[in-house]
Motif scaffolding. Structure first.
Motif, short mmCIF file in Angstrom:
data_model
loop_
_atom_site.label_atom_id
_atom_site.label_comp_id
_atom_site.label_asym_id
_atom_site.label_seq_id
_atom_site.Cartn_x
_atom_site.Cartn_y
_atom_site.Cartn_z
N PRO A 206 2.30 -22.24 17.56
CA PRO A 206 3.28 -23.13 18.20
C PRO A 206 2.83 -24.60 18.07
CG PRO A 206 2.09 -21.84 19.85
CD PRO A 206 1.60 -21.40 18.51
N THR A 207 3.77 -25.46 17.73
CA THR A 207 3.46 -26.87 17.56
C THR A 207 4.73 -27.70 17.71
OG1 THR A 207 2.64 -28.53 16.00
CG2 THR A 207 3.68 -26.61 15.05
N ASP A 208 4.57 -28.92 18.16
CA ASP A 208 5.71 -29.84 18.28
C ASP A 208 5.93 -30.63 16.99
OD1 ASP A 208 6.12 -29.09 20.92
OD2 ASP A 208 4.77 -30.64 21.68
N ASN A 209 4.90 -30.70 16.15
CA ASN A 209 4.96 -31.56 14.97
C ASN A 209 4.88 -30.81 13.65
OD1 ASN A 209 4.90 -33.88 16.66
ND2 ASN A 209 2.72 -33.53 16.94
N LYS B 215 11.27 -21.39 9.08
CA LYS B 215 10.46 -22.57 8.73
C LYS B 215 10.94 -23.19 7.43
CE LYS B 215 7.17 -22.15 11.90
NZ LYS B 215 6.92 -23.13 12.91
N ASN C 114 8.17 -32.15 11.10
CA ASN C 114 8.86 -31.79 12.34
C ASN C 114 8.40 -30.41 12.79
OD1 ASN C 114 10.75 -29.66 11.25
ND2 ASN C 114 11.36 -31.40 9.97
N ALA C 115 8.86 -29.98 13.94
CA ALA C 115 8.37 -28.74 14.55
C ALA C 115 8.62 -27.50 13.68
CB ALA C 115 9.01 -28.56 15.92
N GLN C 116 9.63 -27.53 12.81
CA GLN C 116 9.96 -26.37 11.99
C GLN C 116 9.34 -26.44 10.59
OE1 GLN C 116 11.30 -24.06 13.80
NE2 GLN C 116 11.43 -25.60 15.38
N ASP D 102 -3.80 -30.76 10.07
CA ASP D 102 -4.26 -29.79 11.06
C ASP D 102 -5.38 -28.95 10.46
OD1 ASP D 102 -2.34 -30.19 13.29
OD2 ASP D 102 -0.89 -29.71 11.72
N GLU E 86 -4.38 -26.99 16.61
CA GLU E 86 -3.66 -25.98 15.82
C GLU E 86 -4.53 -25.48 14.67
OE1 GLU E 86 -0.70 -28.47 17.96
OE2 GLU E 86 -2.41 -28.95 16.73
#
Length: 164
Positions: A29-32, A79, A105-107, A126, A148
């Motif tokens: 899970p990530t916002d970016n 994704k 972006n998150a996706q 990351d 992450e």
């Protein structure tokens, strides 16, 4: 956290390793989104690893090197994978003109070859993957560079060390 090293004897093993890695990365899970830098000399296997990663998420088409286009896009169910090859980038400012920020972006999962050519405009990775020659084989080193990245590395260690 230290690096995780894996000996890769051939192209098939490189693709399988990439598939496992992507199955893990795509579930973090990530916002970016997830950003992965792929480092290594010409011919070291960056694109082969990327192909394994992209096909590991179910893409069945041809995965080609984005050397001349700078980016290839793969839109999958959950994704979007953006495979960048910055080898021919002459000025990092070119990334601004192509709207580089829109890809993160998150996706998204962004695989970036030759990331040093985009220094100053690319967000930090990351996970950093270094691929080195070992005779006719390769050593792949995974180095986490974020929370992450540490999660990916920890899960990858568990999968690789458990008997299959």
């Amino acid at each position: 956290m230290e690096a995780f090293n894996q000996y890769i004897p051939d192209e098939i093993t490189m693709c399988r390793f990439g598939a496992k890695l992507m199955q893990i990365a795509s579930n973090i899970p990530t916002d970016n989104g997830i950003i992965i830098y792929l480092n290594g000399d010409l011919g070291a296997g960056k694109t082969t690893l990327s192909r394994g990663m992209i096909q590991g998420l179910g893409y069945s088409g041809k995965v080609k090197s984005p050397t001349y286009t700078l980016v290839e896009e793969y839109h999958l169910t959950e994704k979007s994978i953006y495979h960048f090859d910055l080898y021919r980038l002459s000025d990092p400012e070119e990334l601004e003109f192509m709207g580089i920020r829109d890809y993160f972006n998150a996706q998204s999962i962004c695989l970036i070859e030759w990331s040093e050519k985009g220094r100053g405009l690319l967000p930090p990775a990351d996970l950093i993957i270094n691929i080195d020659y070992v005779d006719d084989a390769r050593n792949v080193a995974l180095l986490p560079n974020s929370r992450e990245g540490k999660q990916i590395l920890q899960l990858m260690k568990q999968i690789i060390s458990s008997p299959s």
